[in-house]
Design an enzyme around this catalytic site. Sequence first.
Site, PDB file in Angstrom:
ATOM      1  N   LYS A 138       0.968  -1.277  -0.030  1.00  0.00           N
ATOM      2  CA  LYS A 138      -0.204   0.169   0.015  1.00  0.00           C
ATOM      3  C   LYS A 138       0.921   1.393   0.020  1.00  0.00           C
ATOM      4  CE  LYS A 138      -3.700   2.699   1.151  1.00  0.00           C
ATOM      5  NZ  LYS A 138      -4.558   2.396   2.267  1.00  0.00           N
ATOM      6  N   SER A 157       1.331   5.470  -1.300  1.00  0.00           N
ATOM      7  CA  SER A 157       0.513   6.778  -1.872  1.00  0.00           C
ATOM      8  C   SER A 157       0.231   6.829  -3.541  1.00  0.00           C
ATOM      9  CB  SER A 157       1.201   8.025  -1.420  1.00  0.00           C
ATOM     10  OG  SER A 157       1.539   8.375  -0.025  1.00  0.00           O
ATOM     11  N   THR A 211       0.134  11.428  -1.367  1.00  0.00           N
ATOM     12  CA  THR A 211      -0.810  12.148  -2.146  1.00  0.00           C
ATOM     13  C   THR A 211      -1.140  13.442  -1.354  1.00  0.00           C
ATOM     14  OG1 THR A 211      -1.709  10.020  -2.731  1.00  0.00           O
ATOM     15  CG2 THR A 211      -2.957  12.221  -3.080  1.00  0.00           C
ATOM     16  N   ALA A 212      -1.192  13.438   0.092  1.00  0.00           N
ATOM     17  CA  ALA A 212      -1.322  14.596   0.806  1.00  0.00           C
ATOM     18  C   ALA A 212      -0.411  15.659   0.416  1.00  0.00           C
ATOM     19  CB  ALA A 212      -1.180  14.318   2.258  1.00  0.00           C
ATOM     20  N   HIS A 226      -5.740  10.661   7.709  1.00  0.00           N
ATOM     21  CA  HIS A 226      -6.549   9.540   8.271  1.00  0.00           C
ATOM     22  C   HIS A 226      -7.354  10.061   9.789  1.00  0.00           C
ATOM     23  CE1 HIS A 226      -4.096   6.977   5.974  1.00  0.00           C
ATOM     24  NE2 HIS A 226      -2.928   6.997   6.602  1.00  0.00           N
TER      25      HIS A 226
END
Length: 277
Positions: free
Chosen positions: A53, A55, A108-109, A152
């Site tokens: 997992k 980004s 991504t943030a 999150h």
Amino acid sequence: MKIAFSPCPNDTFVFHAWVHGLIQSAPKLDVTYADIDITNKLATQPNNLDVLKISYAAIPWVLSEYTLLPCGGALGRGCGPLVLTKDHSADPTILSGRRVAVPSERSTAYLLFRLWAAQNVPGGVGEIVVMPFHEIMPAVRDGKLDAGLVIHEARFTYENYQLNLLQDLGNWWEKDTNLPIPLGAIIAHRSLDIAKITNWIRSSVEYAWSNPKASQEYILKHAQEMSIDVAQAHINLYVNEFTRNLGDEGYEAVFSLLGRAANEGLVPAFDLNTLRI
């Protein structure tokens, strides 16, 4: 099969069934639990991991070895990263030249933050400090940093740290593009049977939805003292139909994010069509 994903409730909810041997014909999993900053780095380094997992923002750096899977990830609406400060001002120019904490340079943030700041922060922000996402809010609260980019469950808890919302980057993205926001992606090594892995993950997602309480103990074990209510809110926000299948709208969102980032020189340019299997 070796896999790496975060200990966050959405990931443990999605993979619970596979991890616990509840998916017919799926191989046993050897799990590495790690924050997204770590998995982003692992995917670009020599490793023996089969599935990770990461980004969406990190995908351009890993495509020679890994394929984006159309399921298992986090993509949706109303679930974007937040820019937090102690200041009550809603004026983004207060970030000019300031120190800002982010969870990963290839998250991504952070990619969204850079796209937003380019439009809204004259002269740009100052120093960027990378730290684990659960350390960001205390650091901003204690005045060690001027602002923090959080992800999150921080969406549900930031007010407990006496922090204020400067910008919801998900809202900004959705208004700007009319698309959902791509956050976390599942990738698999190109040497593997991608169709089988996709089916196993999709079956794990569907088991989780059909048996929502089966994974509670596992989720809370890894959720860093999070309450069940916050964990469930987290799951409700990040696990949705896009987790089962990206579909046309999901791929369009990914193409929009990475295409815009490539045009701005924020990620390496590549053929976006190679993402779709």
